[in-house]
Design a protein around this motif. Structure first.
Motif, PDB file in Angstrom:
ATOM      1  N   VAL A  16       0.767  -1.135  -0.147  1.00  0.00           N
ATOM      2  CA  VAL A  16      -0.024   0.007  -0.176  1.00  0.00           C
ATOM      3  C   VAL A  16       0.659   1.233  -0.004  1.00  0.00           C
ATOM      4  O   VAL A  16       0.503   2.103  -0.631  1.00  0.00           O
ATOM      5  CB  VAL A  16      -0.977   0.045   1.428  1.00  0.00           C
ATOM      6  N   MET A  17       1.924   1.358   0.750  1.00  0.00           N
ATOM      7  CA  MET A  17       2.674   2.429   0.866  1.00  0.00           C
ATOM      8  C   MET A  17       4.221   2.389   0.157  1.00  0.00           C
ATOM      9  O   MET A  17       4.869   3.318   0.593  1.00  0.00           O
ATOM     10  CB  MET A  17       2.756   2.920   2.422  1.00  0.00           C
ATOM     11  N   GLY A  18       4.430   1.392  -0.376  1.00  0.00           N
ATOM     12  CA  GLY A  18       5.587   1.135  -1.187  1.00  0.00           C
ATOM     13  C   GLY A  18       6.151   2.245  -1.876  1.00  0.00           C
ATOM     14  O   GLY A  18       5.625   3.279  -2.079  1.00  0.00           O
ATOM     15  N   GLY A  19       7.749   2.273  -1.710  1.00  0.00           N
ATOM     16  CA  GLY A  19       8.278   3.568  -2.581  1.00  0.00           C
ATOM     17  C   GLY A  19       8.765   4.545  -1.317  1.00  0.00           C
ATOM     18  O   GLY A  19       8.422   4.593  -0.506  1.00  0.00           O
ATOM     19  N   LYS A  20       9.621   5.421  -2.082  1.00  0.00           N
ATOM     20  CA  LYS A  20      10.148   6.454  -1.208  1.00  0.00           C
ATOM     21  C   LYS A  20       9.395   7.675  -0.938  1.00  0.00           C
ATOM     22  O   LYS A  20       9.178   8.195   0.254  1.00  0.00           O
ATOM     23  CB  LYS A  20      11.417   7.021  -2.189  1.00  0.00           C
ATOM     24  N   TRP A  21       8.353   7.852  -1.709  1.00  0.00           N
ATOM     25  CA  TRP A  21       7.639   9.169  -1.684  1.00  0.00           C
ATOM     26  C   TRP A  21       6.284   9.242  -0.574  1.00  0.00           C
ATOM     27  O   TRP A  21       6.031   9.855   0.122  1.00  0.00           O
ATOM     28  CB  TRP A  21       7.301  10.000  -2.727  1.00  0.00           C
ATOM     29  N   LYS A  22       5.665   7.885  -0.791  1.00  0.00           N
ATOM     30  CA  LYS A  22       4.456   7.836   0.071  1.00  0.00           C
ATOM     31  C   LYS A  22       4.567   8.014   1.436  1.00  0.00           C
ATOM     32  O   LYS A  22       3.805   8.774   2.027  1.00  0.00           O
ATOM     33  CB  LYS A  22       3.729   6.728  -0.348  1.00  0.00           C
ATOM     34  N   GLY A  23       5.495   7.257   2.051  1.00  0.00           N
ATOM     35  CA  GLY A  23       5.719   7.857   3.305  1.00  0.00           C
ATOM     36  C   GLY A  23       6.116   9.115   4.013  1.00  0.00           C
ATOM     37  O   GLY A  23       5.508   9.596   4.922  1.00  0.00           O
ATOM     38  N   PHE A  37      -1.972  21.478  -3.219  1.00  0.00           N
ATOM     39  CA  PHE A  37      -0.756  20.599  -3.734  1.00  0.00           C
ATOM     40  C   PHE A  37       0.429  21.348  -3.587  1.00  0.00           C
ATOM     41  O   PHE A  37       1.524  20.642  -3.567  1.00  0.00           O
ATOM     42  CB  PHE A  37      -1.249  20.486  -5.460  1.00  0.00           C
ATOM     43  N   GLY A  38       0.621  22.667  -3.935  1.00  0.00           N
ATOM     44  CA  GLY A  38       1.926  23.335  -3.712  1.00  0.00           C
ATOM     45  C   GLY A  38       2.354  23.284  -2.482  1.00  0.00           C
ATOM     46  O   GLY A  38       3.676  23.083  -2.188  1.00  0.00           O
ATOM     47  N   GLU A  39       1.501  23.466  -1.498  1.00  0.00           N
ATOM     48  CA  GLU A  39       2.102  23.501  -0.154  1.00  0.00           C
ATOM     49  C   GLU A  39       2.609  21.874   0.170  1.00  0.00           C
ATOM     50  O   GLU A  39       3.567  21.741   0.937  1.00  0.00           O
ATOM     51  CB  GLU A  39       1.036  23.623   1.093  1.00  0.00           C
ATOM     52  N   SER A  48       9.334  15.634  -7.681  1.00  0.00           N
ATOM     53  CA  SER A  48       8.786  16.444  -8.631  1.00  0.00           C
ATOM     54  C   SER A  48       7.363  16.593  -8.633  1.00  0.00           C
ATOM     55  O   SER A  48       6.580  15.768  -8.151  1.00  0.00           O
ATOM     56  CB  SER A  48       9.477  15.652 -10.172  1.00  0.00           C
ATOM     57  N   GLU A  49       6.803  17.414  -9.498  1.00  0.00           N
ATOM     58  CA  GLU A  49       5.430  17.816  -9.861  1.00  0.00           C
ATOM     59  C   GLU A  49       4.622  16.511 -10.372  1.00  0.00           C
ATOM     60  O   GLU A  49       3.715  15.990  -9.727  1.00  0.00           O
ATOM     61  CB  GLU A  49       4.961  18.706 -10.663  1.00  0.00           C
ATOM     62  N   ILE A  53       2.279  14.205  -8.260  1.00  0.00           N
ATOM     63  CA  ILE A  53       0.602  13.610  -9.011  1.00  0.00           C
ATOM     64  C   ILE A  53       0.429  12.384  -8.932  1.00  0.00           C
ATOM     65  O   ILE A  53      -0.712  11.890  -8.490  1.00  0.00           O
ATOM     66  CB  ILE A  53       0.721  14.351 -10.355  1.00  0.00           C
ATOM     67  N   LEU A  54       1.399  11.409  -9.482  1.00  0.00           N
ATOM     68  CA  LEU A  54       1.201  10.118  -9.565  1.00  0.00           C
ATOM     69  C   LEU A  54       1.095   9.167  -8.118  1.00  0.00           C
ATOM     70  O   LEU A  54       0.150   8.701  -8.025  1.00  0.00           O
ATOM     71  CB  LEU A  54       2.333   9.419 -10.261  1.00  0.00           C
TER      72      LEU A  54
END
Length: 110
Positions: A16-23, A37-39, A48-49, A53-54
């Motif tokens: 569910v939370m795999g990857g560097k960014w989700k955590g 979004f900007g905050e 990256s933007e 988004i993904l």
């Protein structure tokens, strides 16, 4: 739709939370509450933007994040943790604490 089967609870959680960014996104939303979004992009340095988004789309699809659209001019969208996302954030807190305690050693790894 194929039912997923997991070896253990950790396997399920990582799916569910795999990857560097989700955590990091979970942590930012948990610390700061609902963010635009900007905050959120400023709160997660280095993302990256496109990747943000993904990741937000995946997190919304899995029920971790809620996306609220305000119909106004200019358009406003806020992201917040769902109860499911908050519970995962709570479960990750001890792992974050472990990382804080061992950060110097981890940074020194080859």
């Amino acid at each position: 739709m194929t039912k997923r089967s997991f070896v253990c609870g950790l396997d399920a959680a990582i799916s569910v939370m795999g990857g560097k960014w989700k955590g990091l996104i979970l942590f930012s939303l948990g610390e700061e509450g609902p963010l635009r979004f900007g905050e959120l992009r400023r709160a997660v340095p280095g993302i990256s933007e496109r990747i943000l988004i993904l990741q937000l789309r995946e997190m919304e699809a899995s029920g971790l994040v809620d996306r609220k659209v305000y119909h106004q001019v200019p358009p406003k969208v806020e992201y917040s943790l769902t109860d499911f996302g908050s519970s995962l954030n709570t479960a990750l807190a001890p792992l974050g604490q472990w990382g804080e305690e061992h950060m110097e050693r981890i940074e020194a790894l080859p």
